[in-house]
Scaffold this motif. Structure first.
Motif, short mmCIF file in Angstrom:
data_model
loop_
_atom_site.label_atom_id
_atom_site.label_comp_id
_atom_site.label_asym_id
_atom_site.label_seq_id
_atom_site.Cartn_x
_atom_site.Cartn_y
_atom_site.Cartn_z
N GLU A 30 0.82 -1.21 0.00
CA GLU A 30 0.00 0.00 0.00
C GLU A 30 0.86 1.26 0.00
O GLU A 30 0.53 2.24 -0.66
CB GLU A 30 -0.91 -0.02 1.23
CG GLU A 30 -2.12 0.89 1.12
CD GLU A 30 -1.89 2.26 1.70
OE1 GLU A 30 -2.57 3.20 1.28
OE2 GLU A 30 -1.04 2.39 2.58
N LEU A 37 -3.43 3.41 -6.13
CA LEU A 37 -4.67 3.00 -5.47
C LEU A 37 -5.63 4.17 -5.29
O LEU A 37 -6.85 3.99 -5.33
CB LEU A 37 -4.36 2.37 -4.11
CG LEU A 37 -3.72 0.98 -4.15
CD1 LEU A 37 -3.27 0.57 -2.76
CD2 LEU A 37 -4.66 -0.04 -4.73
N THR A 40 -7.74 4.89 -8.62
CA THR A 40 -8.65 3.88 -9.17
C THR A 40 -10.09 4.35 -9.06
O THR A 40 -10.40 5.32 -8.37
CB THR A 40 -8.49 2.54 -8.45
OG1 THR A 40 -8.72 2.71 -7.07
CG2 THR A 40 -7.11 1.95 -8.68
N PRO A 43 -11.29 3.40 -4.67
CA PRO A 43 -10.06 3.14 -3.93
C PRO A 43 -10.21 2.11 -2.81
O PRO A 43 -9.34 1.27 -2.63
CB PRO A 43 -9.69 4.50 -3.36
CG PRO A 43 -10.34 5.49 -4.25
CD PRO A 43 -11.61 4.83 -4.72
N ALA A 46 -10.35 -1.34 -4.38
CA ALA A 46 -9.03 -1.73 -4.88
C ALA A 46 -8.13 -2.18 -3.73
O ALA A 46 -7.42 -3.18 -3.85
CB ALA A 46 -8.39 -0.57 -5.64
N ARG A 47 -8.17 -1.47 -2.61
CA ARG A 47 -7.37 -1.86 -1.45
C ARG A 47 -7.83 -3.21 -0.89
O ARG A 47 -7.02 -4.02 -0.47
CB ARG A 47 -7.46 -0.79 -0.38
CG ARG A 47 -6.63 0.42 -0.70
CD ARG A 47 -6.69 1.45 0.43
NE ARG A 47 -5.70 2.47 0.22
CZ ARG A 47 -5.88 3.55 -0.53
NH1 ARG A 47 -7.03 3.75 -1.13
NH2 ARG A 47 -4.92 4.43 -0.67
N VAL A 50 -6.48 -5.94 -3.16
CA VAL A 50 -5.03 -6.13 -2.94
C VAL A 50 -4.80 -6.95 -1.67
O VAL A 50 -3.99 -7.88 -1.66
CB VAL A 50 -4.30 -4.77 -2.87
CG1 VAL A 50 -2.88 -4.94 -2.35
CG2 VAL A 50 -4.29 -4.10 -4.23
#
Length: 62
Positions: A30, A37, A40, A43, A46-47, A50
């Motif tokens: 991160e 991130l 995107t 966000p 997306a986190r 991940v």
């Protein structure tokens, strides 16, 4: 896959160890990809993905 680990006669599940290691790996990723991130479409989503990829990779490889 790891089996239970005994620490002072207290059994710790392997998922707890995986989650602890994945939190450290996620924080590193991160920090390296923070700008990407944030740009995107979603966000937080997306986190989440991940972090899901990091946990899945640790479970599959260990």
């Amino acid at each position: 896959m790891l089996s239970e680990i005994s620490i002072a006669n207290l059994y710790v599940p392997p998922l707890l160890i995986y989650l602890g290691a994945s939190v450290l790996a996620y924080k590193l990723i991160e920090r390296l990809a923070r700008r990407w991130l944030d740009e995107t479409w979603h966000p937080a989503l997306a986190r989440f993905f991940v972090s899901l990829i990091v946990v899945s990779a640790m479970v599959v490889n260990c």
